[in-house]
Design a protein around this motif. Structure first.
Motif, PDB file in Angstrom:
ATOM      1  N   UNK A 147       0.840  -1.207   0.000  1.00  0.00           N
ATOM      2  CA  UNK A 147       0.000   0.000   0.000  1.00  0.00           C
ATOM      3  C   UNK A 147       0.870   1.251   0.000  1.00  0.00           C
ATOM      4  N   UNK A 148       1.941   1.240   0.798  1.00  0.00           N
ATOM      5  CA  UNK A 148       2.797   2.422   0.887  1.00  0.00           C
ATOM      6  C   UNK A 148       3.541   2.681  -0.418  1.00  0.00           C
ATOM      7  N   UNK A 149       4.157   1.655  -0.979  1.00  0.00           N
ATOM      8  CA  UNK A 149       5.022   1.843  -2.137  1.00  0.00           C
ATOM      9  C   UNK A 149       4.254   1.808  -3.454  1.00  0.00           C
ATOM     10  N   UNK A 150       3.406   0.795  -3.629  1.00  0.00           N
ATOM     11  CA  UNK A 150       2.754   0.599  -4.924  1.00  0.00           C
ATOM     12  C   UNK A 150       1.461   1.390  -5.086  1.00  0.00           C
ATOM     13  N   UNK A 151       0.743   1.596  -4.004  1.00  0.00           N
ATOM     14  CA  UNK A 151      -0.547   2.292  -4.129  1.00  0.00           C
ATOM     15  C   UNK A 151      -0.399   3.783  -3.854  1.00  0.00           C
ATOM     16  N   UNK A 152       0.217   4.123  -2.708  1.00  0.00           N
ATOM     17  CA  UNK A 152       0.379   5.551  -2.392  1.00  0.00           C
ATOM     18  C   UNK A 152       1.585   6.173  -3.089  1.00  0.00           C
ATOM     19  N   UNK A 153       2.475   5.340  -3.632  1.00  0.00           N
ATOM     20  CA  UNK A 153       3.616   5.841  -4.391  1.00  0.00           C
ATOM     21  C   UNK A 153       4.721   6.449  -3.554  1.00  0.00           C
ATOM     22  N   UNK A 154       4.830   6.062  -2.282  1.00  0.00           N
ATOM     23  CA  UNK A 154       5.893   6.585  -1.437  1.00  0.00           C
ATOM     24  C   UNK A 154       7.234   6.009  -1.894  1.00  0.00           C
ATOM     25  N   UNK A 155       8.299   6.748  -1.658  1.00  0.00           N
ATOM     26  CA  UNK A 155       9.629   6.225  -1.944  1.00  0.00           C
ATOM     27  C   UNK A 155       9.938   5.140  -0.919  1.00  0.00           C
ATOM     28  N   UNK A 156      10.888   4.280  -1.254  1.00  0.00           N
ATOM     29  CA  UNK A 156      11.277   3.233  -0.306  1.00  0.00           C
ATOM     30  C   UNK A 156      11.746   3.837   1.012  1.00  0.00           C
ATOM     31  N   UNK A 157      12.499   4.921   0.912  1.00  0.00           N
ATOM     32  CA  UNK A 157      13.027   5.551   2.124  1.00  0.00           C
ATOM     33  C   UNK A 157      11.889   6.054   3.018  1.00  0.00           C
ATOM     34  N   UNK A 158      10.936   6.786   2.410  1.00  0.00           N
ATOM     35  CA  UNK A 158       9.833   7.347   3.191  1.00  0.00           C
ATOM     36  C   UNK A 158       8.939   6.249   3.770  1.00  0.00           C
ATOM     37  N   UNK A 159       8.634   5.236   2.948  1.00  0.00           N
ATOM     38  CA  UNK A 159       7.769   4.152   3.404  1.00  0.00           C
ATOM     39  C   UNK A 159       8.439   3.369   4.522  1.00  0.00           C
ATOM     40  N   UNK A 160       9.726   3.084   4.365  1.00  0.00           N
ATOM     41  CA  UNK A 160      10.450   2.333   5.400  1.00  0.00           C
ATOM     42  C   UNK A 160      10.453   3.111   6.715  1.00  0.00           C
ATOM     43  N   UNK A 161      10.672   4.402   6.614  1.00  0.00           N
ATOM     44  CA  UNK A 161      10.682   5.237   7.817  1.00  0.00           C
ATOM     45  C   UNK A 161       9.299   5.253   8.476  1.00  0.00           C
ATOM     46  N   UNK A 162       8.257   5.402   7.666  1.00  0.00           N
ATOM     47  CA  UNK A 162       6.897   5.448   8.201  1.00  0.00           C
ATOM     48  C   UNK A 162       6.496   4.123   8.847  1.00  0.00           C
ATOM     49  N   UNK A 163       6.975   3.019   8.264  1.00  0.00           N
ATOM     50  CA  UNK A 163       6.612   1.701   8.795  1.00  0.00           C
ATOM     51  C   UNK A 163       7.581   1.203   9.863  1.00  0.00           C
ATOM     52  N   UNK A 164       8.664   1.939  10.071  1.00  0.00           N
ATOM     53  CA  UNK A 164       9.620   1.561  11.109  1.00  0.00           C
ATOM     54  C   UNK A 164      10.445   0.331  10.767  1.00  0.00           C
ATOM     55  N   UNK A 165      10.775   0.170   9.480  1.00  0.00           N
ATOM     56  CA  UNK A 165      11.600  -0.954   9.042  1.00  0.00           C
ATOM     57  C   UNK A 165      12.727  -0.422   8.166  1.00  0.00           C
ATOM     58  N   UNK A 166      13.705  -1.273   7.895  1.00  0.00           N
ATOM     59  CA  UNK A 166      14.793  -0.871   7.008  1.00  0.00           C
ATOM     60  C   UNK A 166      14.311  -0.910   5.563  1.00  0.00           C
ATOM     61  N   UNK A 167      15.024  -0.207   4.682  1.00  0.00           N
ATOM     62  CA  UNK A 167      14.661  -0.224   3.267  1.00  0.00           C
ATOM     63  C   UNK A 167      14.768  -1.633   2.707  1.00  0.00           C
TER      64      UNK A 167
END
Length: 190
Positions: A147-167
């Protein structure tokens, strides 16, 4: 003496002085390097097919890397090739993080893009519901990653930070989630 060697001699002297604690020499060096790095990063971006909008980010990342790694420069070596190598690496790193995306302004195509009619909208709604049902069958981690990367189009860096995981962990979740979605879609279609 060529312009390149004269410039490198001056920059090397400023870097040696900066390493010895001269903050004015360091400021002078960074001010001189910024336009040089813009040119270097612009060339590397063009060479690897990255958009011109990436140049300033690459310049800033290069300046930060220079600041953090300045103690690793060998004063017996020319400074300019060392700086250019860092700029090249930072530009490549930025392109890898960004992925291979092509940016196109859709305003150029607005006259040829057809507006959807009511039937198309109904079919898209059914497809959207099917996609959501398939997403619901994934693990929470995979669903959130997709949902973060493919649907909302967030960058890997932003999505990883938002989800609290590494890229890296996010990439794995997206990859596995997309593979699971493909498998689920194949089963649904049979």
């Amino acid at each position: 003496m060529s312009d390149w060697t004269a410039r490198d001699r001056d920059w090397s002297a400023d870097m040696r002085a900066a390493l010895a604690g001269d903050s004015l020499a360091y400021k002078r060096l960074l001010s001189a390097l910024a336009p040089f790095l813009r040119g270097v990063c612009a060339k590397f971006c063009a060479r690897i097919g990255a958009p011109a909008s990436e140049v300033e980010d690459a310049v800033q990342e290069t300046l930060l890397a220079l600041h953090l790694k300045r103690h690793t420069w060998d004063p017996a070596q020319p400074l300019t090739p060392w700086i250019a190598a860092i700029a090249r690496n930072k530009t490549i790193d930025a392109a890898r993080r960004r992925g291979r995306r092509v940016e196109t302004d859709i305003a150029d195509f607005e006259d040829v893009l057809a507006a959807p009619d009511g039937a198309d909208a109904f079919e898209r709604e059914l497809d959207r519901r099917d996609a959501l049902r398939l997403l619901d069958q994934l693990s929470a981690r995979q669903r959130e990653a997709i949902e973060a990367v493919s649907i909302r189009g967030q960058s890997l860096r932003d999505a990883a930070q938002a989800l609290g995981v590494s890229e890296g962990a996010l990439r794995v979740s997206v990859h596995r989630g997309l593979k699971s979605l493909a498998d689920l879609y194949r089963l649904k279609s049979q």
